[in-house]
Design an enzyme around this catalytic site. Structure first.
Site, short mmCIF file in Angstrom:
data_model
loop_
_atom_site.label_atom_id
_atom_site.label_comp_id
_atom_site.label_asym_id
_atom_site.label_seq_id
_atom_site.Cartn_x
_atom_site.Cartn_y
_atom_site.Cartn_z
N TRP A 1 1.03 -1.07 -0.01
CA TRP A 1 -0.01 0.00 0.10
C TRP A 1 0.86 1.15 0.11
CZ3 TRP A 1 -2.88 -4.15 0.69
CH2 TRP A 1 -4.34 -4.10 0.42
N ASP B 1 1.21 3.41 3.41
CA ASP B 1 1.68 2.60 4.35
C ASP B 1 3.07 2.43 4.05
OD1 ASP B 1 -1.12 1.66 4.04
OD2 ASP B 1 -0.71 0.35 5.63
N TYR C 1 -7.30 -10.90 -1.70
CA TYR C 1 -7.71 -9.44 -1.33
C TYR C 1 -8.58 -9.08 -2.47
CZ TYR C 1 -7.94 -4.75 -0.54
OH TYR C 1 -8.07 -3.34 -0.17
N GLN D 1 -2.88 7.57 -3.04
CA GLN D 1 -3.24 7.83 -1.67
C GLN D 1 -2.26 9.13 -1.16
OE1 GLN D 1 -2.19 4.31 0.71
NE2 GLN D 1 -4.08 4.19 1.37
N ASP E 1 -10.46 5.87 5.03
CA ASP E 1 -11.28 5.36 4.24
C ASP E 1 -12.95 5.69 4.55
OD1 ASP E 1 -9.02 4.44 3.31
OD2 ASP E 1 -9.75 2.22 3.08
N TYR F 1 -13.81 1.23 11.62
CA TYR F 1 -12.61 1.89 11.40
C TYR F 1 -12.49 3.29 10.83
CZ TYR F 1 -11.44 0.65 6.31
OH TYR F 1 -11.32 0.50 4.94
N TRP F 2 -11.76 4.13 11.16
CA TRP F 2 -11.91 5.35 10.93
C TRP F 2 -13.20 6.35 11.14
CZ3 TRP F 2 -7.46 7.32 10.09
CH2 TRP F 2 -6.26 6.33 9.61
N GLU G 1 -3.72 -2.45 14.31
CA GLU G 1 -4.10 -1.49 13.28
C GLU G 1 -4.62 -0.28 13.66
OE1 GLU G 1 -7.01 -3.33 10.51
OE2 GLU G 1 -6.78 -1.75 9.06
#
Ligand code: 2M8
Length: 448
Positions: free
Chosen positions: A33, A36, A83, A108, A175, A366-367, A410
């Site tokens: 990524w 990352d 994935y 990103q 995201d 998440y987020w 994470e």
């Protein structure tokens, strides 16, 4: 405590190395990524600088001819089914010497110039020979980093205000943030897509942590639209349902120009171009993404011209910029200290990803609430840029304590600090190394 944490962080990074790149997490994210790789390089610089440069180079070897750096570089050794959405869904044509289906077509946040400069600084502190070798790496990267910036400030300035637009929430790196809710409500959600394609994230992660099906259907619809337009950016304003100027993405874009000022000086290029570009982007953020009424930075929907009502951690990121007007820097610090985010002084924890007092604050998804180390690392950097040393130190200690007590997760529960999401997560481990080494002041900090 620090020796244990150092050892466990280094071992996470060892375990996540895959021949020429680092995976964020073996199970959940088995490719490379983009942002990352930048956070990872910053930490790898301490334990394996050769891999830090290798990881950045692997990413930039996949750069598109138009300058975009893809948000995922697919590992041909990873199975399609490991994935989703994988190589076949993105269906990117061959370019340069890269085979077809080698990457996605999104980007990103451009963290990489900052990372390259940090890896170089670390090497240069070991003497002239290391500085020379690292300088060679910078020479290879510099034109590529510039091309990345030019893509984002050129083709991606869809609003014509001197800011880069993201064309998909995934481009923000944040995201599922509530920052996109208003703009996403106008994006059609074709739930039939989820019959045709199976979500892999729900097989490897808890559904309560992941985006809802409605949001996921919108994510897929946006990818399909961009893909079917050949990942072209011209005319997007008339044919794409999601175009947003994000304060975090653009603050990183401007901070990258500041890192390029230093890189240019090492490689013999003109640093002034980058200084000017950093000022211009900072001014645009300050003028167009600041809501005077609430004294906060918000994302702007390019299609409707409106600022998002959500107060998210992305609004704290312009603190990275030394040329931000003083009252706006003070407003960010006030917001970070308020019960909405609650700096460690009040909670003992780093800041969450979303306003703790908002009705939609979600401790798991998440987020939309949980604590992330990378954005807290950026916030601390911003504090140092503006001379808030005490607050920066409290935040550093809170991050180190959290990862030490809970593990290299994470993300973390914003009330209990429990680790959630993927365990053995690369950027958490990498940034822990940097926080432990405590190299503090970024080269472009304001004089105290
Ligand atoms: C998350 O994003 C990916 C899509 O790119 C996903 O949910 O599958 C985000 O947290 C993003 O910021 C991060 O780069 C990526 C890999 O760690 O995971």
């Amino acid at each position: 405590m620090s020796a244990d944490l150092w050892k466990s962080a280094a071992s996470v990074l060892d375990g996540n190395w895959a021949h020429d790149h680092m995976v964020p997490s073996r199970r959940l994210y088995p490719h490379q990524w983009s942002w990352d790789a930048a956070f990872i390089a910053i930490g790898l610089a301490y334990v394996n600088p050769t891999r830090a440069w290798r990881d950045l180079r692997s990413l930039f070897e996949a750069q598109w001819p138009d300058g975009r750096v893809p948000h995922i570089v697919f590992d041909p050794l990873t199975a399609e089914g490991d994935y989703f959405p994988g190589p076949a869904f993105w269906d990117v044509p061959a370019y340069g010497n890269r085979p077809a289906r080698g990457s996605t077509g999104l980007v990103q946040p451009p963290m990489h110039a900052i990372a390259a400069w940090e890896v170089y600084r670390r090497a240069a502190s070991h003497g002239a020979r290391c500085a020379h070798e690292a300088g060679e790496q910078l020479k290879w990267l510099y034109p590529r980093l510039v091309a990345q910036q030019e893509y984002l400030t050129g083709r991606r300035d869809t609003g014509g205000r001197g800011l880069a637009s993201i064309v998909h929430p995934w481009e923000s790196g944040l995201d599922n943030s509530p920052s996109w809710d208003a703009a996403m409500s106008g994006v059609p959600a074709d739930l039939g897509l989820l019959d045709r394609y199976r979500r892999r994230d729900l097989q490897v992660a808890d559904a309560a942590h992941r985006p809802t099906d409605v949001d996921y259907a919108r994510y897929l619809g946006l990818v399909i639209n961009y893909r079917d337009g050949g990942y072209e950016d011209a005319g997007l304003a008339h044919r794409h349902a999601f175009l947003v100027e994000c304060p975090s993405f653009n603050a990183i874009l401007a901070a990258a120009e500041l890192a390029l000022v230093h890189i240019a000086a090492v490689v013999g290029a003109d640093p002034m171009i980058h200084r000017r570009r950093a000022r211009r982007i900072t001014e645009a953020i300050s003028t167009h993404l600041y809501d005077e009424r609430t004294a906060t930075f918000r994302s702007r929907d390019v299609r409707t011209g409106t600022l998002s009502p959500a107060r998210c951690v992305s609004g704290l990121m312009p603190l990275l910029l030394p040329d931000l007007p003083r009252e706006q820097a003070e407003a960010i610090m006030a917001e970070a200290a308020s019960p909405r985010f609650g700096l460690p002084g009040t909670t003992g924890l780093p800041v969450p990803s979303y306003d703790r007092t908002a009705p939609g604050f979600d401790t798991l998804r998440y987020w939309r609430g949980p604590i992330w180390i990378n954005v807290n690392w950026l916030l601390r950097r911003g504090m140092l840029v503006h001379g808030y040393r005490g607050e920066a130190e409290d935040l550093r200690e809170a991050m180190v304590r959290l990862v030490h007590d809970s593990g290299h997760y994470e993300y973390f529960h914003p009330e209990t600090g429990a680790g959630i999401g993927a365990p053995m997560f690369s950027w958490t481990a990498a940034l822990s190394l940097d926080l432990l080494a405590d190299r503090s002041v970024p080269a472009y900090a304001k004089a105290a």
